[in-house]
Design a protein around this motif. Structure first.
Motif, PDB file in Angstrom:
ATOM      1  N   GLU A 149      36.825  30.049 -21.987  1.00 25.48           N
ATOM      2  CA  GLU A 149      37.692  30.818 -22.393  1.00 25.48           C
ATOM      3  C   GLU A 149      37.913  31.205 -24.122  1.00 25.48           C
ATOM      4  O   GLU A 149      38.425  30.728 -24.855  1.00 25.48           O
ATOM      5  CB  GLU A 149      39.428  30.722 -21.714  1.00 25.48           C
ATOM      6  N   GLY A 150      36.904  31.833 -24.185  1.00 21.47           N
ATOM      7  CA  GLY A 150      37.853  33.208 -25.745  1.00 21.47           C
ATOM      8  C   GLY A 150      36.910  32.756 -26.725  1.00 21.47           C
ATOM      9  O   GLY A 150      36.261  32.557 -27.920  1.00 21.47           O
ATOM     10  N   LEU A 151      35.962  31.736 -26.340  1.00 26.42           N
ATOM     11  CA  LEU A 151      34.497  31.285 -26.760  1.00 26.42           C
ATOM     12  C   LEU A 151      33.611  31.877 -27.390  1.00 26.42           C
ATOM     13  O   LEU A 151      33.685  33.036 -26.804  1.00 26.42           O
ATOM     14  CB  LEU A 151      33.751  29.641 -26.509  1.00 26.42           C
ATOM     15  N   PRO A 152      33.916  32.403 -29.107  1.00 28.21           N
ATOM     16  CA  PRO A 152      32.667  33.527 -29.370  1.00 28.21           C
ATOM     17  C   PRO A 152      31.618  33.284 -28.965  1.00 28.21           C
ATOM     18  O   PRO A 152      30.447  33.218 -29.948  1.00 28.21           O
ATOM     19  CB  PRO A 152      33.282  33.806 -30.793  1.00 28.21           C
ATOM     20  N   LEU A 153      30.970  33.593 -27.782  1.00 32.69           N
ATOM     21  CA  LEU A 153      29.339  32.962 -27.694  1.00 32.69           C
ATOM     22  C   LEU A 153      28.839  34.854 -27.854  1.00 32.69           C
ATOM     23  O   LEU A 153      29.099  35.382 -27.625  1.00 32.69           O
ATOM     24  CB  LEU A 153      29.561  33.072 -26.158  1.00 32.69           C
ATOM     25  N   ARG A 154      27.406  34.641 -28.084  1.00 33.71           N
ATOM     26  CA  ARG A 154      26.715  35.225 -28.163  1.00 33.71           C
ATOM     27  C   ARG A 154      24.949  35.896 -27.957  1.00 33.71           C
ATOM     28  O   ARG A 154      25.151  34.187 -27.587  1.00 33.71           O
ATOM     29  CB  ARG A 154      26.373  35.389 -30.239  1.00 33.71           C
ATOM     30  N   PRO A 155      24.887  36.837 -27.779  1.00 38.69           N
ATOM     31  CA  PRO A 155      23.675  36.610 -26.970  1.00 38.69           C
ATOM     32  C   PRO A 155      22.494  35.924 -27.240  1.00 38.69           C
ATOM     33  O   PRO A 155      21.875  35.649 -28.508  1.00 38.69           O
ATOM     34  CB  PRO A 155      23.724  38.853 -26.702  1.00 38.69           C
ATOM     35  N   GLY A 156      22.187  35.612 -26.754  1.00 37.86           N
ATOM     36  CA  GLY A 156      20.703  34.187 -27.157  1.00 37.86           C
ATOM     37  C   GLY A 156      21.347  32.863 -27.100  1.00 37.86           C
ATOM     38  O   GLY A 156      20.369  32.721 -27.508  1.00 37.86           O
ATOM     39  N   TYR A 157      22.189  32.909 -27.004  1.00 39.38           N
ATOM     40  CA  TYR A 157      23.008  31.570 -27.660  1.00 39.38           C
ATOM     41  C   TYR A 157      21.861  30.644 -26.697  1.00 39.38           C
ATOM     42  O   TYR A 157      21.864  30.536 -25.709  1.00 39.38           O
ATOM     43  CB  TYR A 157      24.929  30.733 -27.083  1.00 39.38           C
ATOM     44  N   LEU A 203      28.860  30.864 -16.663  1.00 37.97           N
ATOM     45  CA  LEU A 203      28.638  31.245 -18.159  1.00 37.97           C
ATOM     46  C   LEU A 203      27.350  32.393 -18.633  1.00 37.97           C
ATOM     47  O   LEU A 203      27.848  33.511 -18.628  1.00 37.97           O
ATOM     48  CB  LEU A 203      28.353  29.854 -19.075  1.00 37.97           C
ATOM     49  N   ARG A 204      25.938  32.423 -17.325  1.00 41.05           N
ATOM     50  CA  ARG A 204      25.620  33.631 -17.083  1.00 41.05           C
ATOM     51  C   ARG A 204      26.446  34.356 -16.715  1.00 41.05           C
ATOM     52  O   ARG A 204      25.677  35.804 -16.525  1.00 41.05           O
ATOM     53  CB  ARG A 204      24.262  32.476 -16.501  1.00 41.05           C
ATOM     54  N   ASP A 205      26.924  34.039 -15.263  1.00 41.61           N
ATOM     55  CA  ASP A 205      27.272  35.600 -14.843  1.00 41.61           C
ATOM     56  C   ASP A 205      28.228  36.237 -15.988  1.00 41.61           C
ATOM     57  O   ASP A 205      28.011  37.653 -15.158  1.00 41.61           O
ATOM     58  CB  ASP A 205      27.730  34.830 -13.545  1.00 41.61           C
ATOM     59  N   ARG A 206      28.999  35.774 -16.035  1.00 47.84           N
ATOM     60  CA  ARG A 206      30.267  36.480 -16.945  1.00 47.84           C
ATOM     61  C   ARG A 206      30.234  37.090 -18.131  1.00 47.84           C
ATOM     62  O   ARG A 206      30.578  37.338 -18.906  1.00 47.84           O
ATOM     63  CB  ARG A 206      31.377  35.766 -16.757  1.00 47.84           C
ATOM     64  N   GLY A 207      29.494  35.954 -19.366  1.00 46.64           N
ATOM     65  CA  GLY A 207      29.212  36.430 -20.948  1.00 46.64           C
ATOM     66  C   GLY A 207      27.864  36.817 -21.151  1.00 46.64           C
ATOM     67  O   GLY A 207      27.377  37.476 -19.928  1.00 46.64           O
ATOM     68  N   PRO A 208      28.292  36.743 -22.449  1.00 45.88           N
ATOM     69  CA  PRO A 208      26.495  37.312 -22.915  1.00 45.88           C
ATOM     70  C   PRO A 208      24.885  37.022 -22.413  1.00 45.88           C
ATOM     71  O   PRO A 208      25.757  35.684 -21.804  1.00 45.88           O
ATOM     72  CB  PRO A 208      26.862  36.861 -24.474  1.00 45.88           C
ATOM     73  N   ALA A 209      24.161  37.120 -22.816  1.00 44.40           N
ATOM     74  CA  ALA A 209      22.939  36.806 -22.539  1.00 44.40           C
ATOM     75  C   ALA A 209      22.489  35.371 -22.905  1.00 44.40           C
ATOM     76  O   ALA A 209      22.722  34.885 -23.984  1.00 44.40           O
ATOM     77  CB  ALA A 209      21.864  37.822 -22.657  1.00 44.40           C
ATOM     78  N   GLN A 210      22.452  34.836 -21.645  1.00 45.56           N
ATOM     79  CA  GLN A 210      22.345  32.617 -22.253  1.00 45.56           C
ATOM     80  C   GLN A 210      20.477  32.982 -22.525  1.00 45.56           C
ATOM     81  O   GLN A 210      19.707  33.184 -22.090  1.00 45.56           O
ATOM     82  CB  GLN A 210      22.167  31.789 -21.164  1.00 45.56           C
ATOM     83  N   GLY A 211      20.260  31.707 -23.195  1.00 41.47           N
ATOM     84  CA  GLY A 211      18.619  31.300 -24.181  1.00 41.47           C
ATOM     85  C   GLY A 211      18.462  30.137 -23.422  1.00 41.47           C
ATOM     86  O   GLY A 211      19.153  30.165 -22.641  1.00 41.47           O
ATOM     87  N   PRO A 212      17.245  29.333 -23.970  1.00 40.32           N
ATOM     88  CA  PRO A 212      17.222  28.427 -23.459  1.00 40.32           C
ATOM     89  C   PRO A 212      18.558  26.820 -22.758  1.00 40.32           C
ATOM     90  O   PRO A 212      18.374  27.183 -24.216  1.00 40.32           O
ATOM     91  CB  PRO A 212      16.268  28.013 -24.307  1.00 40.32           C
ATOM     92  N   VAL A 213      18.259  26.964 -22.346  1.00 41.23           N
ATOM     93  CA  VAL A 213      19.114  25.789 -21.847  1.00 41.23           C
ATOM     94  C   VAL A 213      18.075  24.316 -22.105  1.00 41.23           C
ATOM     95  O   VAL A 213      17.345  23.996 -21.390  1.00 41.23           O
ATOM     96  CB  VAL A 213      19.686  25.294 -20.486  1.00 41.23           C
ATOM     97  N   ARG A 214      18.522  23.082 -23.303  1.00 44.15           N
ATOM     98  CA  ARG A 214      17.760  21.810 -23.046  1.00 44.15           C
ATOM     99  C   ARG A 214      19.187  20.644 -22.902  1.00 44.15           C
ATOM    100  O   ARG A 214      19.460  20.674 -23.403  1.00 44.15           O
ATOM    101  CB  ARG A 214      17.116  22.087 -24.465  1.00 44.15           C
ATOM    102  N   GLN A 215      18.447  19.557 -21.567  1.00 42.60           N
ATOM    103  CA  GLN A 215      18.432  18.432 -21.053  1.00 42.60           C
ATOM    104  C   GLN A 215      18.094  17.740 -22.175  1.00 42.60           C
ATOM    105  O   GLN A 215      17.204  17.329 -21.964  1.00 42.60           O
ATOM    106  CB  GLN A 215      18.708  18.134 -20.048  1.00 42.60           C
TER     107      GLN A 215
END
Length: 383
Positions: free
Chosen positions: A289-297, A320-332
């Motif tokens: 909550e409140g993290l300043p995520l930016r599109p493409g993170y 996070l994908r549903d509620r926040g800015p556009a999510q970039g790649p996920v790397r495990q």
């Protein structure tokens, strides 16, 4: 925080090798290094070949350390050199995440073989006798968790304040969080604005493998990517790694002419009970909550491969994908270096810093969902 924190040095060693370039290349499409036979049926990511003399020049120092201590001390030296901070070690604060030392497995095996032939009451009595007479007194000293910090201080001259945290993944995340907070708000006491923080873990240890195996969390058989393991019921493949970061305030770095690798944003930790509504996914959502995520993170995921926390992290990232800015790649990252316990969170921060420095994303969210307990999030941003 009252002042921006920069990552100015990275000391990273894993089964892939050592240094930023090796790991930056691995992020771009590298393949894991796996030992499938040495600890069968459990695959592990092994220790790489290292020239220890480069960072631990005295053979006597090398001999008195256990492998995980040598690995951590080596990586700490790499971080100091990468930051160009050899002249600052006297004022550098040290925060370490560490587990226990290695057990005397030969004694363990002998005792287990003896008590297996006895009734429970007699076996318990024999166990106490053997532990009282068989363990060397020096073994207890060698197992102290804070010896990693002590060896770093001795070998590299890091003589600011020193703290050691225990508690697997949570220890590493809290070590980073507390180090950054102390630097940023001036709680270091003597005005120093630079710290060395990290942890180390050696996967090739029967004592730890059997501990995790007893909880049913280890993957058995041929190595498979984390997603495939998760689909087949989950399983951890442990990795050997040490990761240390040099953190300093932006002002301190600029004054000495240091080049920042990346900016360390908020670091948040908690520990859900993982029962009922107090779930890992819900705990992480509260942290976000409140993290300043930016599109493409981008997301550098610390997923372990264990079924419960990996499922929880998937649910959290979907939210996070549903509620926040556009999510970039996920790397495990466990697909590259394995699950590295106390080294996992700083290693993933290091990989995130390298990714944003290379321009792969303006920002990276680093996650940590412990195999048993502990949730953590951190943001790493380009400078």
């Amino acid at each position: 925080m009252t002042e921006s924190i920069w990552i100015t040095g990275i000391g990273l060693v894993s089964s892939l090798g050592e240094g930023p370039e090796v790991h930056r290349a691995a992020l771009a499409g590298g393949r894991p290094v796996v030992d499938a036979t040495g600890f069968a049926p459990y695959p592990v990511h092994p220790m790489p070949a290292l020239d220890l003399d480069r960072q631990i020049p005295k053979k006597g120092d090398q001999r008195q350390m256990e492998p995980w201590q040598r690995l951590g001390t080596y990586a700490a030296g790499l971080a100091i050199d990468h930051a160009g901070a050899r002249g600052l070690v006297a004022d550098m604060h040290l925060v370490v995440a560490a587990g226990g030392g290695e057990r005397d497995t030969r004694l363990d095996e002998a005792v287990c073989a003896e008590i297996a032939r006895l009734p429970a009451e007699e076996g318990a009595k024999l166990l106490n006798e053997r532990l009282a007479s068989g363990l060397r007194p020096t073994l207890f000293l060698a197992q102290l968790s804070n010896l990693l910090a002590g060896n770093i201080s001795i070998v590299h001259g890091v003589t600011g304040s020193s703290r050691t945290f225990m508690g697997e993944e949570s220890a590493a995340a809290d070590a980073v969080r507390i180090a950054a907070a102390r630097l940023a708000d001036g709680r270091s006491g003597d005005g120093a604005r630079i710290a060395l923080v990290g942890g180390a873990y050696v996967a090739g240890r029967w004592d730890m493998l059997l501990l995790y195996a007893a909880s049913g969390q280890l993957w058995r058989g041929d190595w498979r990517p984390l997603a495939e393991r998760a689909a087949a019921g989950g399983g951890i493949v442990t990795g050997t790694a040490a990761a240390f970061l040099v953190l300093e305030t932006e002002g301190h770095a600029r004054v000495r002419g240091a080049t920042g690798i990346a900016r360390l944003g908020p670091v948040r930790t908690t520990a859900a009970r993982r029962r009922g509504e107090d779930s890992a996914a819900r705990a992480a959502a509260a942290l976000a909550e409140g993290l300043p995520l930016r599109p493409g993170y981008a997301v550098l995921s610390g997923a372990t491969g264990a079924a419960v926390p990996t499922t929880a992290e998937d649910a959290f990232l979907a939210g996070l994908r549903d509620r926040g800015p556009a999510q970039g790649p996920v790397r495990q990252t466990a697909d590259l270096i394995g699950y590295t316990i106390e080294a996992a969170f700083p290693a993933n921060l290091a990989l995130a810093a390298l990714a944003v420095q290379a321009g792969e994303a303006p920002q990276a969210l680093v996650t940590g969902f412990g195999a048993w307990r502990g949730e953590a999030l951190a943001l790493v941003e380009a400078i």
